[in-house]
Enzyme design. Structure first.
Site: not given
Lengths: 184, 184
Positions: A7, A67, A140
């Site tokens: 992430d 991501e 996260d």
């Protein structure tokens, strides 16, 4: 397959490593690479690279799932986030590890069945899938774990698509893409 | 000082190496690192990294100047451009070379005296400054050369500002920033 989810972020870059097959997943490790806002961007990217190298050396993942960053994201942080994501893609490629990007909606849909699930719902589903009392923290790290699960569960389908694309020698026009995928 | 300018891009990443002191500049080399749109983004970033490593090994610049990417730039390419810029910053930091970012307006103002100069005017001024018949080609290489000149000409002032900032131990709040800069 062993998947490392990333992430991306400059201040906190979430990492989640998962072993999974469609419908099943087990947590291997999760955490966060932090960099100080006191450093210039170049040195922060260097720290993220060093952290990613450590995680990859420790786990040797079969795939890295990052991501996907969109230009429409939060404009004050999107450039730094895109650059952190770029470093993750770069480090994976350097090790010959397939790097794939998934959108937040794809992750939510894979984990919870709905592309519109909120953070709490995704966290609850991540904990349930991994048979944990709660989702990994901080958020996260949990997001990175969700990315890794998403890829482990979608991975075989993605791999088939990639193999098909290779086999047709990278069609370049839309009609070639349609033809290669057998869509009429 | 020897400055390597980088006009970041995935398809064409412009590079310009210049020796300069305020008011004077001489072209050392200019060119473009190209990557194929057929490759995935991870492998393209890896190729850009390899190209940048070659340029740095060949020229050992004192500073690397990278065009600052804004979220408001062309949304279809801004993420890739930001990631290419991130790789340039990363590679510079890895070699301990100061990496600085300049906005297109800063470059135009430094080269032509106007932050609103168009591409042709900047090209004309670059050629005149370097005593060449025409600006280096392609345009990405010329833009990178302009960045390098901009930094060579502004570099000493930037270095003084950076030293002053270090000396005040990175003020974090706006009032500290104002106090540190002596603005009332």
């Amino acid at each position: 397959m062993l998947v490392m989810g990333v992430d991306p972020g400059l201040t906190r870059c979430g990492i989640g490593v998962v072993i999974g097959t469609p419908g099943r997943a087990e947590l291997v490790s999760a955490g966060v690479i932090r960099t100080s806002p006191d450093l210039d961007i170049a040195r922060r990217l260097l720290q993220i690279e060093a952290g990613l190298e450590e995680w990859i050396a420790a786990h040797r993942p079969d795939a890295v799932a990052v991501e996907r960053v969109f230009a429409q994201h939060n404009v004050t942080t999107v450039i730094g986030t895109a650059q952190a994501a770029g470093v993750a893609l770069l480090v994976a490629a350097r090790h010959g590890i397939p790097a794939v990007q998934h959108t937040p909606s794809e992750v939510k849909a894979a984990i919870s069945g709905s592309g519109r699930a909120d953070k709490a719902q995704v966290g609850t589903m991540v904990a349930r899938i991994l048979k944990l009392d709660a989702a990994p923290k901080p958020a996260d790290a949990a997001d990175a774990v969700a990315l890794a699960i998403c890829h482990a569960w979608r991975g075989s389908a993605s791999a088939r698509l990639a193999a098909a694309a290779e086999a047709t020698a990278r069609p370049r026009t839309w009609s070639q893409v349609v033809a290669a995928r057998g869509v009429s």
